[in-house]
Design a protein around this motif. Structure first.
Motif, PDB file in Angstrom:
ATOM      1  N   ASN A   1      42.697  50.086  37.743  1.00  0.00           N
ATOM      2  CA  ASN A   1      43.046  48.669  37.712  1.00  0.00           C
ATOM      3  C   ASN A   1      44.542  48.435  37.553  1.00  0.00           C
ATOM      4  OD1 ASN A   1      40.671  46.816  38.060  1.00  0.00           O
ATOM      5  ND2 ASN A   1      39.852  48.320  36.636  1.00  0.00           N
TER       6      ASN A   1
ATOM      7  N   LEU B   1      45.633  48.871  41.152  1.00  0.00           N
ATOM      8  CA  LEU B   1      45.269  47.699  41.951  1.00  0.00           C
ATOM      9  C   LEU B   1      46.157  46.499  41.615  1.00  0.00           C
ATOM     10  CD1 LEU B   1      41.352  47.862  41.911  1.00  0.00           C
ATOM     11  CD2 LEU B   1      42.895  48.453  43.800  1.00  0.00           C
ATOM     12  N   ALA B   2      46.442  46.311  40.346  1.00  0.00           N
ATOM     13  CA  ALA B   2      47.314  45.210  39.941  1.00  0.00           C
ATOM     14  C   ALA B   2      48.713  45.399  40.514  1.00  0.00           C
ATOM     15  CB  ALA B   2      47.367  45.102  38.420  1.00  0.00           C
TER      16      ALA B   2
ATOM     17  N   ALA C   1      48.496  44.535  44.252  1.00  0.00           N
ATOM     18  CA  ALA C   1      48.308  43.102  44.479  1.00  0.00           C
ATOM     19  C   ALA C   1      49.549  42.309  44.097  1.00  0.00           C
ATOM     20  CB  ALA C   1      47.099  42.599  43.696  1.00  0.00           C
TER      21      ALA C   1
ATOM     22  N   GLN D   1      50.073  38.688  45.443  1.00  0.00           N
ATOM     23  CA  GLN D   1      48.684  38.220  45.439  1.00  0.00           C
ATOM     24  C   GLN D   1      48.059  38.455  44.065  1.00  0.00           C
ATOM     25  OE1 GLN D   1      47.156  40.637  48.569  1.00  0.00           O
ATOM     26  NE2 GLN D   1      47.890  39.274  50.189  1.00  0.00           N
ATOM     27  N   SER D   2      46.880  37.860  43.880  1.00  0.00           N
ATOM     28  CA  SER D   2      46.222  38.032  42.581  1.00  0.00           C
ATOM     29  C   SER D   2      44.753  38.423  42.714  1.00  0.00           C
ATOM     30  CB  SER D   2      46.336  36.739  41.767  1.00  0.00           C
ATOM     31  OG  SER D   2      45.691  35.686  42.444  1.00  0.00           O
ATOM     32  N   TRP D   3      44.373  39.064  43.788  1.00  0.00           N
ATOM     33  CA  TRP D   3      42.992  39.471  44.001  1.00  0.00           C
ATOM     34  C   TRP D   3      42.533  40.567  43.049  1.00  0.00           C
ATOM     35  CZ3 TRP D   3      42.954  44.571  44.905  1.00  0.00           C
ATOM     36  CH2 TRP D   3      44.075  45.137  45.521  1.00  0.00           C
ATOM     37  N   HIS D   4      43.471  41.225  42.383  1.00  0.00           N
ATOM     38  CA  HIS D   4      43.109  42.332  41.496  1.00  0.00           C
ATOM     39  C   HIS D   4      42.247  41.883  40.319  1.00  0.00           C
ATOM     40  CE1 HIS D   4      46.495  40.542  39.402  1.00  0.00           C
ATOM     41  NE2 HIS D   4      46.087  41.171  38.323  1.00  0.00           N
TER      42      HIS D   4
ATOM     43  N   TYR E   1      39.485  40.233  40.430  1.00  0.00           N
ATOM     44  CA  TYR E   1      38.059  40.343  40.725  1.00  0.00           C
ATOM     45  C   TYR E   1      37.499  41.731  40.401  1.00  0.00           C
ATOM     46  CZ  TYR E   1      38.936  35.852  42.858  1.00  0.00           C
ATOM     47  OH  TYR E   1      39.304  34.557  43.056  1.00  0.00           O
ATOM     48  N   PRO E   2      38.105  42.803  40.879  1.00  0.00           N
ATOM     49  CA  PRO E   2      37.579  44.109  40.461  1.00  0.00           C
ATOM     50  C   PRO E   2      37.774  44.349  38.960  1.00  0.00           C
ATOM     51  CG  PRO E   2      39.438  44.399  41.967  1.00  0.00           C
ATOM     52  CD  PRO E   2      39.132  42.937  41.905  1.00  0.00           C
ATOM     53  N   LEU E   3      38.843  43.809  38.400  1.00  0.00           N
ATOM     54  CA  LEU E   3      39.097  43.955  36.967  1.00  0.00           C
ATOM     55  C   LEU E   3      37.944  43.364  36.164  1.00  0.00           C
ATOM     56  CD1 LEU E   3      41.462  44.734  34.892  1.00  0.00           C
ATOM     57  CD2 LEU E   3      41.859  42.285  34.839  1.00  0.00           C
TER      58      LEU E   3
END
Length: 99
Positions: free
Chosen positions: A40, A43-44, A47, A52-55, A57-59
């Motif tokens: 994570n 991913l952060a 992103a 972007q800030s989609w990270h 959701y998996p978080l």
């Protein structure tokens, strides 16, 4: 030199099995938490590097899975302090009931 004492493994095999199983479950949760954190963070970084800030959701999704895994290991597994307290309360309640 001191005399060797028998190990718990030879004196109480069921206790040894339970201890090993609980230790493996806790180690599995620690591994899960470490992988969760590392992935994570990556991913952060990806992103946020792209604005972007989609990270999130998996978080959040994986975080829920990690929380459920933690509850199973720390609260519900055999020998867990919380579970043993509930069992003891039920035992006491049953002993107080008239037969």
């Amino acid at each position: 030199m001191t005399a060797a004492t028998p190990s718990t493994r030879t004196t109480n095999p069921p206790l040894e099995r339970l201890a090993r199983r609980r230790a493996a479950a806790k180690l599995g949760w620690y591994t899960h938490a470490l992988v969760y954190a590392l992935v994570n963070v990556g991913l952060a970084a990806i992103a946020l590097g792209n604005g972007q800030s989609w990270h999130a959701y998996p978080l959040l999704g994986w975080g829920l899975g990690l929380a459920i895994h933690g509850a199973a290991v720390w609260l519900l597994s055999p020998g867990a302090r919380w579970r043993e307290q509930l069992v003891e309360r039920e035992r006491q309640a049953l002993m107080r009931q008239p037969r």
